[in-house]
Design a protein around this motif. Structure first.
Motif, PDB file in Angstrom:
ATOM      1  N   ALA A   1      35.518  38.355  47.853  1.00  0.00           N
ATOM      2  CA  ALA A   1      35.957  38.286  46.453  1.00  0.00           C
ATOM      3  C   ALA A   1      37.481  38.331  46.356  1.00  0.00           C
ATOM      4  O   ALA A   1      38.086  37.602  45.569  1.00  0.00           O
TER       5      ALA A   1
ATOM      6  N   TYR B   1      27.907  37.580  43.430  1.00  0.00           N
ATOM      7  CA  TYR B   1      27.915  38.792  44.268  1.00  0.00           C
ATOM      8  C   TYR B   1      26.489  39.342  44.434  1.00  0.00           C
ATOM      9  O   TYR B   1      26.055  39.666  45.549  1.00  0.00           O
TER      10      TYR B   1
ATOM     11  N   SER C   1      30.690  35.005  38.637  1.00  0.00           N
ATOM     12  CA  SER C   1      31.131  35.677  39.864  1.00  0.00           C
ATOM     13  C   SER C   1      30.275  36.908  40.162  1.00  0.00           C
ATOM     14  O   SER C   1      29.916  37.170  41.314  1.00  0.00           O
TER      15      SER C   1
END
Ligand code: NDP
Length: 288
Positions: A208, A183, A179
């Motif tokens: 998110a 980003y 994750s």
């Protein structure tokens, strides 16, 4: 009852944070570290310095390890083998489930019991409300020491298999690292047009935060083994994955991340999941 004394071996950032919590909770805490200077401040704060790893192991029934990996455990406990019998070794170091199971057997041969731990917060959150720790290994051993283990974070025993806590730990870190990379990737994409990370931030945060909304439905579909594709199906999402790769390639940034994601969609389509929902990628991942 009495406050259980504890040994902590490995005084990196995590081990140091643990020792401080044990001291604050009134536990007599014996410490040892390969580089002795790392114990100095803790000894000043009330910890007991062991001169050798063997002395640290001998000091208490409950021995916590906070080391870089399991190879470090053999380096340390290999010099304390005579003291291991009857000890409960709680290894909070990261490694693979397989190496963790081997360590349980190695300790059992020396009449010690392994409790595997995986602590899920960074050093500054050790012992706070936010902290939780996966454990696996013998339930009765865990129960006997649970009040002490609670000091560093909420203990969550997942099962008897010593590899299990490590598997949960690596699964959570896989979610976390992937994750974070996603980003950074998105930020790099808009960055190719001169958009600053700060300018993009609110959009990334919104995205998110919304991700967790999709997980419960996906979990239900995964457990049922059925993936109704009436919303976002694999063909549609796969076309988007392809557009992301095309965008990345045209900007010249590192393409590995979206290429890997697109490959999952391609394989799902090839396996006949084109009209299924995106959670059917799970089937491709699972089969390896
Ligand atoms: P490190 O990973 O840097 O652990 C360092 C400790 O391991 C030091 O005490 C070091 O001794 C010791 N060590 C390493 N190799 C050996 C060896 N061969 N023989 C003896 N001792 C050795 O620091 P952390 O405290 O950050 O992490 C500890 C564990 O916790 C790791 O497995 C990490 O993945 C995990 N973890 C870390 C988090 C974090 O935010 N930092 C969060 C959650 C888990 P020396 O001082 O002599 O070098």
């Amino acid at each position: 009852g009495e406050i259980e004394p504890v040994t902590v071996i490995g005084l990196g950032p995590m081990g140091q944070a643990m020792v401080r919590r044990f001291l604050a909770a009134g536990h007599r805490t014996t410490v040892w570290n390969r580089t002795p200077g790392r114990a100095d401040a803790l000894v000043e704060a009330g910890a007991v310095r062991a001169a050798t790893a063997g002395e640290a192991v001998a000091a208490n029934r409950l021995v916590l390890l906070s080391l870089t990996d399991y190879a470090a455990m053999y380096d340390v406990l290999g010099k304390a083998e005579a003291e291991l019998a009857g000890r409960v070794v709680v290894n909070l170091s990261s490694d693979t489930p397989e190496r963790t199971r081997e360590a349980a057997a190695w300790l059992a041969e020396r009449a010690a019991v392994l409790l595997t731990g995986g602590i899920m917060v960074p050093e500054e959150l050790v012992g706070t409300e936010a902290a939780y720790v996966f454990y696996s290994g013998p339930r009765a051993t865990f129960d006997a020491h649970e009040p002490t283990l609670r000091v560093i974070g909420r203990p969550d025993h997942r099962g008897e298999d010593p590899g299990l806590a490590q598997l949960y730990y690596q699964a959570q870190l896989s979610l976390f690292l992937t994750s974070l990379a996603a980003y950074l990737y998105a930020t790099a994409l808009v960055g190719t047009a001169g958009v600053s990370a700060t300018e993009f931030l609110p959009y990334a945060v919104d995205n998110a935060n919304s991700l967790s909304m999709y997980l419960a439905d996906a979990a239900r579909e995964i457990d049922a083994g059925r993936y109704p594709g009436d919303q976002a199906n694999v063909t549609m999402m796969g076309a988007t994955a392809d557009h992301i790769v095309g965008t990345a390639r045209s900007t010249g940034i590192e393409p590995a991340l979206p290429v890997a994601v697109k490959a999952l969609y391609d394989r799902a389509i090839a396996a006949g999941h084109g009209k299924d929902g995106w959670p059917s990628l799970y089937e491709v991942i699972r089969k390896g």
